[in-house]
Design a protein around this motif. Structure first.
Motif, PDB file in Angstrom:
ATOM      1  N   PRO A 410       0.815  -1.223   0.000  1.00 25.27           N
ATOM      2  CA  PRO A 410       0.000   0.000   0.000  1.00 25.27           C
ATOM      3  C   PRO A 410       0.848   1.273   0.000  1.00 25.27           C
ATOM      4  CG  PRO A 410      -0.173  -1.164   2.114  1.00 25.27           C
ATOM      5  CD  PRO A 410       0.606  -2.041   1.190  1.00 25.27           C
ATOM      6  N   ALA A 411       2.099   1.190   0.470  1.00 24.70           N
ATOM      7  CA  ALA A 411       2.939   2.394   0.528  1.00 24.70           C
ATOM      8  C   ALA A 411       3.216   2.935  -0.865  1.00 24.70           C
ATOM      9  CB  ALA A 411       4.247   2.078   1.250  1.00 24.70           C
ATOM     10  N   ILE A 412       3.362   2.034  -1.859  1.00 25.32           N
ATOM     11  CA  ILE A 412       3.628   2.517  -3.220  1.00 25.32           C
ATOM     12  C   ILE A 412       2.449   2.216  -4.156  1.00 25.32           C
ATOM     13  CG2 ILE A 412       6.168   2.407  -3.070  1.00 25.32           C
ATOM     14  CD1 ILE A 412       5.968  -0.344  -4.491  1.00 25.32           C
ATOM     15  N   LYS A 413       1.355   1.727  -3.553  1.00 26.40           N
ATOM     16  CA  LYS A 413       0.141   1.403  -4.309  1.00 26.40           C
ATOM     17  C   LYS A 413       0.446   0.524  -5.523  1.00 26.40           C
ATOM     18  CE  LYS A 413      -2.867   5.166  -2.925  1.00 26.40           C
ATOM     19  NZ  LYS A 413      -1.975   5.932  -2.034  1.00 26.40           N
ATOM     20  N   ALA A 414       1.312  -0.457  -5.310  1.00 24.54           N
ATOM     21  CA  ALA A 414       1.659  -1.364  -6.403  1.00 24.54           C
ATOM     22  C   ALA A 414       2.145  -2.672  -5.811  1.00 24.54           C
ATOM     23  CB  ALA A 414       2.752  -0.753  -7.268  1.00 24.54           C
ATOM     24  N   LYS A 415       2.256  -3.681  -6.686  1.00 22.58           N
ATOM     25  CA  LYS A 415       2.776  -4.967  -6.211  1.00 22.58           C
ATOM     26  C   LYS A 415       4.290  -4.896  -6.095  1.00 22.58           C
ATOM     27  CE  LYS A 415      -0.902  -8.054  -7.352  1.00 22.58           C
ATOM     28  NZ  LYS A 415      -1.416  -9.197  -8.093  1.00 22.58           N
ATOM     29  N   VAL A 416       4.814  -5.655  -5.135  1.00 20.59           N
ATOM     30  CA  VAL A 416       6.259  -5.665  -4.909  1.00 20.59           C
ATOM     31  C   VAL A 416       6.934  -6.416  -6.049  1.00 20.59           C
ATOM     32  CG1 VAL A 416       8.090  -6.440  -3.360  1.00 20.59           C
ATOM     33  CG2 VAL A 416       5.897  -5.676  -2.425  1.00 20.59           C
ATOM     34  N   THR A 417       7.921  -5.779  -6.671  1.00 21.03           N
ATOM     35  CA  THR A 417       8.708  -6.481  -7.694  1.00 21.03           C
ATOM     36  C   THR A 417      10.187  -6.363  -7.337  1.00 21.03           C
ATOM     37  OG1 THR A 417       8.530  -4.491  -9.037  1.00 21.03           O
ATOM     38  CG2 THR A 417       7.096  -6.329  -9.625  1.00 21.03           C
ATOM     39  N   MET A 418      10.745  -5.151  -7.534  1.00 16.79           N
ATOM     40  CA  MET A 418      12.164  -4.922  -7.239  1.00 16.79           C
ATOM     41  C   MET A 418      12.457  -5.147  -5.754  1.00 16.79           C
ATOM     42  SD  MET A 418      14.711  -2.891  -9.075  1.00 16.79           S
ATOM     43  CE  MET A 418      14.789  -1.381  -8.147  1.00 16.79           C
ATOM     44  N   GLY A 419      13.463  -5.940  -5.455  1.00 15.58           N
ATOM     45  CA  GLY A 419      13.893  -6.123  -4.068  1.00 15.58           C
ATOM     46  C   GLY A 419      12.967  -7.007  -3.262  1.00 15.58           C
ATOM     47  N   GLY A 420      11.925  -7.528  -3.893  1.00 14.73           N
ATOM     48  CA  GLY A 420      11.004  -8.399  -3.170  1.00 14.73           C
ATOM     49  C   GLY A 420      11.658  -9.745  -2.873  1.00 14.73           C
ATOM     50  N   LEU A 421      11.164 -10.420  -1.850  1.00 18.77           N
ATOM     51  CA  LEU A 421      11.752 -11.689  -1.447  1.00 18.77           C
ATOM     52  C   LEU A 421      10.819 -12.850  -1.780  1.00 18.77           C
ATOM     53  CD1 LEU A 421      13.193 -10.797   2.105  1.00 18.77           C
ATOM     54  CD2 LEU A 421      14.304 -10.599  -0.133  1.00 18.77           C
ATOM     55  N   SER A 422      11.432 -13.992  -2.144  1.00 17.94           N
ATOM     56  CA  SER A 422      10.657 -15.209  -2.395  1.00 17.94           C
ATOM     57  C   SER A 422      10.313 -15.856  -1.055  1.00 17.94           C
ATOM     58  CB  SER A 422      11.485 -16.179  -3.228  1.00 17.94           C
ATOM     59  OG  SER A 422      12.565 -16.645  -2.438  1.00 17.94           O
ATOM     60  N   ASP A 423       9.382 -16.800  -1.065  1.00 15.82           N
ATOM     61  CA  ASP A 423       9.012 -17.483   0.180  1.00 15.82           C
ATOM     62  C   ASP A 423      10.231 -18.157   0.814  1.00 15.82           C
ATOM     63  OD1 ASP A 423       6.484 -16.617  -0.185  1.00 15.82           O
ATOM     64  OD2 ASP A 423       5.534 -18.595  -0.347  1.00 15.82           O
ATOM     65  N   GLN A 424      11.092 -18.766  -0.018  1.00 16.42           N
ATOM     66  CA  GLN A 424      12.294 -19.428   0.529  1.00 16.42           C
ATOM     67  C   GLN A 424      13.199 -18.406   1.221  1.00 16.42           C
ATOM     68  OE1 GLN A 424      13.271 -22.900   0.667  1.00 16.42           O
ATOM     69  NE2 GLN A 424      14.552 -21.827   2.160  1.00 16.42           N
ATOM     70  N   GLN A 425      13.392 -17.263   0.562  1.00 17.25           N
ATOM     71  CA  GLN A 425      14.245 -16.233   1.170  1.00 17.25           C
ATOM     72  C   GLN A 425      13.646 -15.737   2.488  1.00 17.25           C
ATOM     73  OE1 GLN A 425      14.346 -13.743  -2.375  1.00 17.25           O
ATOM     74  NE2 GLN A 425      16.592 -13.861  -2.397  1.00 17.25           N
ATOM     75  N   ILE A 426      12.310 -15.598   2.486  1.00 22.39           N
ATOM     76  CA  ILE A 426      11.648 -15.134   3.713  1.00 22.39           C
ATOM     77  C   ILE A 426      11.803 -16.173   4.825  1.00 22.39           C
ATOM     78  CG2 ILE A 426       9.393 -14.641   4.731  1.00 22.39           C
ATOM     79  CD1 ILE A 426       8.655 -13.258   2.083  1.00 22.39           C
ATOM     80  N   ALA A 427      11.659 -17.445   4.473  1.00 24.32           N
ATOM     81  CA  ALA A 427      11.832 -18.508   5.487  1.00 24.32           C
ATOM     82  C   ALA A 427      13.246 -18.455   6.058  1.00 24.32           C
ATOM     83  CB  ALA A 427      11.547 -19.870   4.862  1.00 24.32           C
ATOM     84  N   ASP A 428      14.230 -18.179   5.198  1.00 28.68           N
ATOM     85  CA  ASP A 428      15.623 -18.084   5.661  1.00 28.68           C
ATOM     86  C   ASP A 428      15.808 -16.881   6.589  1.00 28.68           C
ATOM     87  OD1 ASP A 428      16.133 -20.291   4.124  1.00 28.68           O
ATOM     88  OD2 ASP A 428      17.041 -19.184   2.456  1.00 28.68           O
ATOM     89  N   VAL A 429      15.241 -15.736   6.189  1.00 27.68           N
ATOM     90  CA  VAL A 429      15.369 -14.529   7.020  1.00 27.68           C
ATOM     91  C   VAL A 429      14.707 -14.786   8.381  1.00 27.68           C
ATOM     92  CG1 VAL A 429      14.627 -12.134   7.276  1.00 27.68           C
ATOM     93  CG2 VAL A 429      15.560 -12.917   5.098  1.00 27.68           C
ATOM     94  N   ALA A 430      13.554 -15.449   8.362  1.00 25.91           N
ATOM     95  CA  ALA A 430      12.848 -15.738   9.621  1.00 25.91           C
ATOM     96  C   ALA A 430      13.722 -16.625  10.509  1.00 25.91           C
ATOM     97  CB  ALA A 430      11.517 -16.418   9.336  1.00 25.91           C
ATOM     98  N   ALA A 431      14.393 -17.612   9.905  1.00 25.30           N
ATOM     99  CA  ALA A 431      15.269 -18.500  10.690  1.00 25.30           C
ATOM    100  C   ALA A 431      16.403 -17.683  11.306  1.00 25.30           C
ATOM    101  CB  ALA A 431      15.828 -19.612   9.801  1.00 25.30           C
ATOM    102  N   TYR A 432      16.931 -16.742  10.540  1.00 28.16           N
ATOM    103  CA  TYR A 432      17.999 -15.870  11.060  1.00 28.16           C
ATOM    104  C   TYR A 432      17.483 -15.049  12.238  1.00 28.16           C
ATOM    105  CZ  TYR A 432      20.906 -11.632  11.208  1.00 28.16           C
ATOM    106  OH  TYR A 432      21.665 -10.565  11.609  1.00 28.16           O
ATOM    107  N   LEU A 433      16.338 -14.407  12.061  1.00 25.74           N
ATOM    108  CA  LEU A 433      15.827 -13.531  13.126  1.00 25.74           C
ATOM    109  C   LEU A 433      15.510 -14.332  14.390  1.00 25.74           C
ATOM    110  CD1 LEU A 433      13.469 -11.094  11.170  1.00 25.74           C
ATOM    111  CD2 LEU A 433      15.806 -10.705  11.966  1.00 25.74           C
ATOM    112  N   GLN A 434      14.992 -15.541  14.219  1.00 28.43           N
ATOM    113  CA  GLN A 434      14.650 -16.327  15.403  1.00 28.43           C
ATOM    114  C   GLN A 434      15.885 -16.879  16.097  1.00 28.43           C
ATOM    115  OE1 GLN A 434      11.482 -18.918  13.973  1.00 28.43           O
ATOM    116  NE2 GLN A 434      10.015 -17.561  14.983  1.00 28.43           N
ATOM    117  N   ALA A 435      17.011 -16.908  15.374  1.00 24.81           N
ATOM    118  CA  ALA A 435      18.258 -17.346  16.004  1.00 24.81           C
ATOM    119  C   ALA A 435      18.863 -16.244  16.853  1.00 24.81           C
ATOM    120  CB  ALA A 435      19.252 -17.786  14.946  1.00 24.81           C
ATOM    121  N   LEU A 436      18.364 -15.037  16.709  1.00 21.94           N
ATOM    122  CA  LEU A 436      18.917 -13.895  17.448  1.00 21.94           C
ATOM    123  C   LEU A 436      18.362 -13.882  18.869  1.00 21.94           C
ATOM    124  CD1 LEU A 436      18.680 -11.167  14.646  1.00 21.94           C
ATOM    125  CD2 LEU A 436      20.696 -12.445  15.360  1.00 21.94           C
ATOM    126  N   LYS A 437      18.928 -14.760  19.703  1.00 15.39           N
ATOM    127  CA  LYS A 437      18.438 -14.869  21.084  1.00 15.39           C
ATOM    128  C   LYS A 437      19.166 -13.867  21.962  1.00 15.39           C
ATOM    129  CE  LYS A 437      15.765 -18.414  20.420  1.00 15.39           C
ATOM    130  NZ  LYS A 437      14.803 -19.298  20.645  1.00 15.39           N
TER     131      LYS A 437
END
Ligand code: HEC
Ligand SMILES: [Cu+2]
Length: 437
Positions: A410-437
């Motif tokens: 909604p911030a750019i009133k368009a679908k994310v294309t440039m710099g957007g992340l795939s589900d696999q990349q998001i799962a990896d980022v989530a694993a990284y963030l959850q490792a930050l204990k």
């Protein structure tokens, strides 16, 4: 007086009050039930004796309620007396007509004035007490309201965190209240003392959680309407022992265990060995950490089983955010994706020099928090991946943009294309963030 006695007659003769009898009976019953039930059932009650501020306010309330009850009883007796004494009777003559009654008018002006003066003395005393300067040894906590989450800084310890506030019992805590944007209001009902956060102004609020309050999870919220996700701007205070606080603070001031050991920890040996390391780190991050962490390198974290049932968020993500099932996240890969995505412009992770943003919550120890998004969602992998994919769909108005490929932003009133992340990349980022204990 004529009209007054006519009023009395109508009042006494009225049948309509008959209908109110069962209502009154139910109300009395409910009040009795409420009075006997303990604080357990009302996790957000502010009528406690948990801090000196809370005690002063509760005591004032009790005092006023006591005197108000006496006034109420006297007035009710007067009304009932008049109602029955001047009730219309067959053949009773019209009452005497009078105009004005100086004595009565002076009395009904003077008595409330005296009552107000009586109330003013303890009230003003309590106001002065709650506005006083904090003791010098107080723990300083800077509370910064953001649309729509809470930032907490401990300048004496060099800690910045969000949504979860650790407070040692027995030590005064001095909250310094500021807002980054609009007005908010800070309140932990069980500890008492709600106070506003006002733009271009610093307010203070201090209190000392009693020793008996150790190991409690208390709810906090924003209490000044601040925009679309005002109701989703919650937080939690953990009251802990001074030792637990010291342990928590010692760990939180530095980088996360995971953050501190990467990337150097990845053995630069054979590709096979590197692969093995990555697999240990993927998916079951908790297990990987436990292996490496014999002498508990992660400081004290409030135990899950001590969480009050009312403090864990139960919201579920909207079904509109789909996510590929069965993807295993890899923290190692996630760190790399994270470190070259837009995330680093808004979020800080100490120990990761790339990530120094200050617009969103500090994520240095994100993995040690129970919730995300201003305590709207529990911090689970399912919720986290959807949050990263499309935060505005998870939380109305969220100032974190949608980041999943093809999601509507909604911030750019368009679908994310440039710099957007795939589900696999998001799962990896989530694993990284959850490792930050
Ligand atoms: C334009 C700034 C911005 C960008 C870019 C951004 N975020 Fe955020 N992020 C925020 C804001 C603001 C919040 C708080 C939103 C709220 O709770 O209302 C937030 C919240 C979060 C939270 C929840 C933290 C908590 O304690 O509640 C996580 C996790 C998160 N972001 C991860 C990411 C990741 C991963 C990326 C990159 C893929 C990213 N963010 C990109 C601004 C941003
Ligand atoms: Cu608000």
């Amino acid at each position: 007086m004529a009209s007054f006695s006519r009023f009395c007659r109508i009042f006494a003769g009225a049948q309509m009050f008959r209908g109110l009898v069962p209502v009154a009976r139910t109300a009395v019953l409910l009040l009795a039930v409420a009075a006997t039930a303990g604080a357990q059932q009302y996790p957000n009650t502010s009528f406690n004796y948990t801090t000196e501020m809370n005690e002063a306010v509760t005591h004032l309330w009790d005092q006023l309620l006591f005197w108000a009850t006496i006034v109420f009883v006297i007035v009710e007796i007067g009304i009932l007396y008049i109602v029955f004494k001047f009730k219309a009777r067959p053949n009773s003559p019209d009452p005497k007509h009078v105009h004005g009654n100086t004595a009565l008018e002076i009395a009904w002006t003077a008595i409330p004035a005296v009552i107000l003066a009586f109330i003013a003395v303890p009230t003003v005393k309590t106001i002065f007490m709650t506005q006083a300067k904090a003791p010098a040894n107080a723990l300083q906590v800077e509370v910064i309201g953001h649309q729509w989450w809470w930032e907490f800084r401990y300048p004496q310890y060099g800690i910045t965190t969000a949504t979860e506030l650790y407070l040692p019992v027995g030590r005064p805590v001095n909250f310094k209240l500021n807002t980054k944007d609009v007005l908010h209001s800070f309140w932990i009902p069980r500890l008492g003392g709600k106070r506003d956060l006002i733009s271009n102004r610093t307010n203070y609020l201090w209190m000392t959680p009693r020793d008996s309050m150790a190991m409690k999870s208390l709810n906090g919220s924003c209490n000044e309407y601040c925009g679309s996700s005002h109701a989703n701007m919650k937080f939690r205070a953990f009251t802990v022992t001074p030792e637990q606080f010291a342990s928590w603070a010692a760990h939180q001031r530095g980088p996360a265990v995971y953050g501190a050991v990467t990337p150097q920890s990845v053995p630069a040996a054979t590709p096979a060995a590197a692969g093995a390391a990555a697999t240990t780190r993927s998916g079951q991050i908790g297990a990987a950490l436990a292996d490496a962490a014999a002498p508990a390198p992660v400081g004290f974290i409030f135990p899950r089983e001590k969480l009050d049932p009312s403090s864990l968020p139960s919201a579920t993500p909207p079904s509109s955010i789909g996510f590929t099932a069965g993807l295993a996240g890899d923290a190692e890969r996630g760190q790399k994706v994270y470190s070259r995505s837009s995330c680093i412009g808004c979020h800080k992770v100490s120990g990761n020099p790339m990530s120094a943003g200050v617009i969103g919550p500090n994520l240095t120890h994100f993995g040690s928090r129970y919730s995300l998004g201003g305590s709207l969602y529990e911090n689970t992998t399912e919720n986290l991946v959807r949050w990263i994919k499309n935060a505005p769909a998870m939380k109305p108005g969220s100032l974190m943009p949608a980041i999943g490929n093809g999601e509507y932003n909604p911030a750019i009133k368009a679908k994310v294309t440039m710099g957007g992340l795939s589900d696999q990349q998001i799962a990896d980022v989530a694993a990284y963030l959850q490792a930050l204990k």
